[in-house]
Design a protein around this motif. Structure first.
Motif, short mmCIF file in Angstrom:
data_model
loop_
_atom_site.label_atom_id
_atom_site.label_comp_id
_atom_site.label_asym_id
_atom_site.label_seq_id
_atom_site.Cartn_x
_atom_site.Cartn_y
_atom_site.Cartn_z
N PHE A 1 30.48 -36.98 -38.03
CA PHE A 1 30.92 -36.06 -37.30
C PHE A 1 32.41 -35.45 -36.82
O PHE A 1 32.94 -35.86 -36.57
CB PHE A 1 30.24 -36.40 -36.14
CG PHE A 1 30.05 -35.15 -34.75
CD1 PHE A 1 30.27 -34.30 -35.29
CD2 PHE A 1 29.34 -35.47 -33.69
CE1 PHE A 1 29.47 -32.81 -34.33
CE2 PHE A 1 28.31 -34.35 -33.00
CZ PHE A 1 29.31 -33.09 -33.06
N ILE A 2 32.70 -34.45 -37.98
CA ILE A 2 34.82 -34.20 -38.34
C ILE A 2 34.73 -32.61 -37.06
O ILE A 2 34.17 -31.90 -36.78
CB ILE A 2 34.98 -33.64 -39.47
CG1 ILE A 2 34.12 -34.45 -40.25
CG2 ILE A 2 36.09 -33.01 -39.67
CD1 ILE A 2 35.32 -35.86 -40.57
N ILE A 3 35.63 -33.82 -36.12
CA ILE A 3 35.80 -32.53 -35.60
C ILE A 3 37.82 -32.44 -35.43
O ILE A 3 38.58 -33.30 -36.69
CB ILE A 3 36.30 -33.48 -33.96
CG1 ILE A 3 37.33 -34.26 -33.80
CG2 ILE A 3 35.02 -33.68 -33.43
CD1 ILE A 3 37.85 -34.78 -32.71
N GLY A 4 38.10 -31.13 -35.37
CA GLY A 4 39.52 -30.56 -35.80
C GLY A 4 41.04 -30.44 -34.53
O GLY A 4 41.77 -30.21 -34.50
N PHE A 5 40.81 -31.20 -34.23
CA PHE A 5 40.96 -31.31 -32.09
C PHE A 5 41.20 -33.43 -32.39
O PHE A 5 40.87 -34.66 -32.75
CB PHE A 5 41.30 -30.86 -31.31
CG PHE A 5 40.66 -29.52 -31.65
CD1 PHE A 5 41.80 -28.76 -31.54
CD2 PHE A 5 39.48 -29.15 -31.49
CE1 PHE A 5 41.56 -27.32 -31.71
CE2 PHE A 5 39.69 -27.96 -31.81
CZ PHE A 5 40.82 -26.80 -32.05
N GLY A 6 42.73 -33.76 -31.54
CA GLY A 6 42.98 -34.89 -31.44
C GLY A 6 41.31 -36.22 -29.95
O GLY A 6 41.41 -35.07 -29.55
N ALA A 7 41.66 -37.59 -30.38
CA ALA A 7 40.74 -37.33 -29.76
C ALA A 7 41.74 -37.27 -28.08
O ALA A 7 42.36 -37.10 -27.35
CB ALA A 7 41.29 -39.42 -29.60
N GLY B 1 44.94 -25.70 -36.35
CA GLY B 1 44.46 -24.43 -34.97
C GLY B 1 42.88 -25.25 -35.70
O GLY B 1 42.06 -24.60 -35.34
N GLY B 2 42.22 -26.61 -35.67
CA GLY B 2 40.96 -26.79 -36.29
C GLY B 2 41.18 -26.60 -37.88
O GLY B 2 39.77 -26.98 -38.38
N ASN B 3 41.30 -25.82 -38.40
CA ASN B 3 41.53 -25.03 -39.76
C ASN B 3 41.47 -26.90 -40.64
O ASN B 3 40.91 -26.30 -41.96
CB ASN B 3 42.57 -24.52 -40.32
CG ASN B 3 42.00 -23.24 -39.84
OD1 ASN B 3 41.19 -22.73 -39.55
ND2 ASN B 3 42.86 -22.19 -39.88
N VAL B 4 42.29 -27.22 -40.91
CA VAL B 4 42.28 -28.67 -41.97
C VAL B 4 40.77 -29.04 -41.96
O VAL B 4 40.36 -29.50 -42.82
CB VAL B 4 43.26 -29.92 -41.02
CG1 VAL B 4 42.88 -31.37 -41.85
CG2 VAL B 4 44.52 -28.93 -40.99
#
Length: 320
Positions: A32-38, A70-73
Motif C-alpha cells: 500500500f504505497i503512500i507518497g508522503f512521510g510517516a 508532492g506525491g508524484n514519486v
C-alpha cells in the motif's frame, strides 16, 4: 473445424488463467504505497484501511512510504508497477493539482491508473484571527477595497490550499497576497503571530485554534455546509456563487489490473470504510467517509484536473 478449435484454445486458456488468478487473489502480501512521510494524514488514513483490509483479504496489506514531489514519486512508482493487484496506492487530491501544475509528468494521471474508490472527502476553511473580521463578506470587501494588502497563508506553492485561494481571488475579484509555508501547521502559526491575515486549510488545522478562541472560521469551500460545522457559511452562499472545492483521499492501482481483482480490492475498501470505528476515525481527521465506484472517482479526478488547469492559467502560476 479442428483448426478453429486449436486457434481458440490459447484464448480459452488465457481467460481461464485470468479467472483463476482472480479467484485465488490475493496469495501474498499487498503493498500500500503512500507518497508522503510517516506520521502525516496520508499515512494515518492508509493504516486505518490496511488493518481491516488485511483481515478481509486474508493477506497482509503493508503500508510503504515513497515520499517526494508532492506525491508524484509514489504515483510514478505505482503507474509502472505490475498490474497484478499486489500494488495499491493511497491517492490524494494533490494528484489532480499536480496534473494541472506540471508541464510534464513521467506518467499519465488518468490513463496510467485504475481508480478504485475515494475514502474520504474534506473541504478547506477560511480562518482569521478572532475578531479581525465580522464575517467572510467583511474580509472580501476589505480585500477588494485595498488590493494587494491582505495576506493569505497556505501550505506551499502549488498546494490545493494555494489553488483554492487563487480560485477565491478569481471568483470574488479580491486581490490577496499569497504567502506559502511548509505545511498547514506553519501557516496557522504564522496567522497566530500576525504574519498573515488569513489562512486556508483543513479542519484538522483550524479547529483546535477555533476551540481555543484564537481563530474565527469565516467560511468553508464546499458547496454545502460541512456537517461538523453547520454554523460556518459556505463561500458559495456568501461571496462566490457556485464555489465548490472538496479535496479527497482515495485508492488506486496501476492501469491494466484485472477487473475482478480490482472489484475485490474495491469491495474491501468499501467494507473498511463502512466499519463504524474506521468511519469515526476518518471523521476525526476532518473528512467525510465517501465510497465511490471506480468510474465515479475517475470522473471526479478528470473534472478537478480541468478546474485546476484553468486556475493555474488564470492566476499566472508558473508551471513546473
Amino acid at each position: 473445424m479442428l483448426k478453429k478449435l486449436m486457434l481458440a484454445l490459447p484464448v480459452v486458456a488465457m481467460m481461464s488463467g485470468t479467472a483463476f488468478a482472480a479467484d485465488t487473489y490475493p496469495e501474498r502480501s499487498i503493498r500500500f504505497i503512500i507518497g508522503f512521510g510517516a506520521g502525516g494524514n496520508a499515512d494515518t488514513v492508509a493504516r486505518l484501511l490496511a488493518e481491516p483490509m488485511s483481515k478481509d483479504l486474508g493477506q497482509p496489506v503493508v503500508v510503504e512510504s515513497k515520499p517526494g514531489a508532492g506525491g508524484n514519486v509514489a504515483s510514478d512508482f505505482v503507474s509502472k508497477s505490475d498490474p497484478d493487484g499486489y500494488t495499491i496506492q493511497l491517492m490524494v487530491g494533490g494528484h489532480a493539482v499536480s496534473a494541472a501544475l506540471y508541464n510534464s509528468q513521467p506518467f499519465d494521471p488518468l490513463a496510467d491508473f485504475t481508480f478504485l474508490s475515494t475514502i474520504g472527502q474534506f473541504p478547506f476553511f477560511v480562518a482569521a484571527q478572532a475578531g479581525a473580521y465580522e464575517n467572510i463578506e467583511d474580509l472580501i470587501a476589505k480585500a477588494k477595497a485595498a488590493p494587494g494588502t491582505i495576506k493569505i497563508g497556505h501550505s506551499g506553492v502549488g498546494s490545493t490550499q494555494n489553488l483554492t485561494g487563487e480560485l477565491l481571488d478569481l471568483e470574488t475579484g479580491a486581490d490577496f497576497i499569497h504567502v506559502p509555508y511548509k505545511g498547514g501547521a506553519a501557516a496557522a502559526t504564522a496567522l497566530l503571530g500576525g504574519e498573515v491575515d488569513v489562512v486556508i486549510d483543513t479542519g484538522t488545522i483550524m479547529t483546535p485554534q477555533q476551540d481555543a478562541g484564537k481563530f474565527d472560521i469565516l467560511a468553508v469551500s464546499s458547496k454545502e455546509r460541512w456537517p461538523d460545522k453547520p454554523d460556518v457559511p459556505t463561500l458559495a452562499e456568501t461571496v462566490a456563487p457556485g464555489f465548490d472545492v472538496v479535496s479527497w483521499t482515495g485508492v488506486g492501482m496501476p492501469a491494466g489490473v484485472d477487473s475482478a481483482i480490482a472489484d475485490k480490492v474495491r469491495a474491501s475498501v468499501h467494507a473498511a470504510i463502512a466499519d463504524p470505528d474506521v468511519a469515526a476515525r476518518i471523521e476525526k481527521l476532518g473528512a467525510k467517509p465517501s465510497p465511490m465506484s471506480g468510474e465515479e472517482m475517475r470522473t471526479m479526478v478528470e473534472q478537478q484536473i480541468e478546474t485546476w488547469k484553468k486556475v493555474v492559467e488564470s492566476a499566472g502560476i508558473e508551471k513546473r
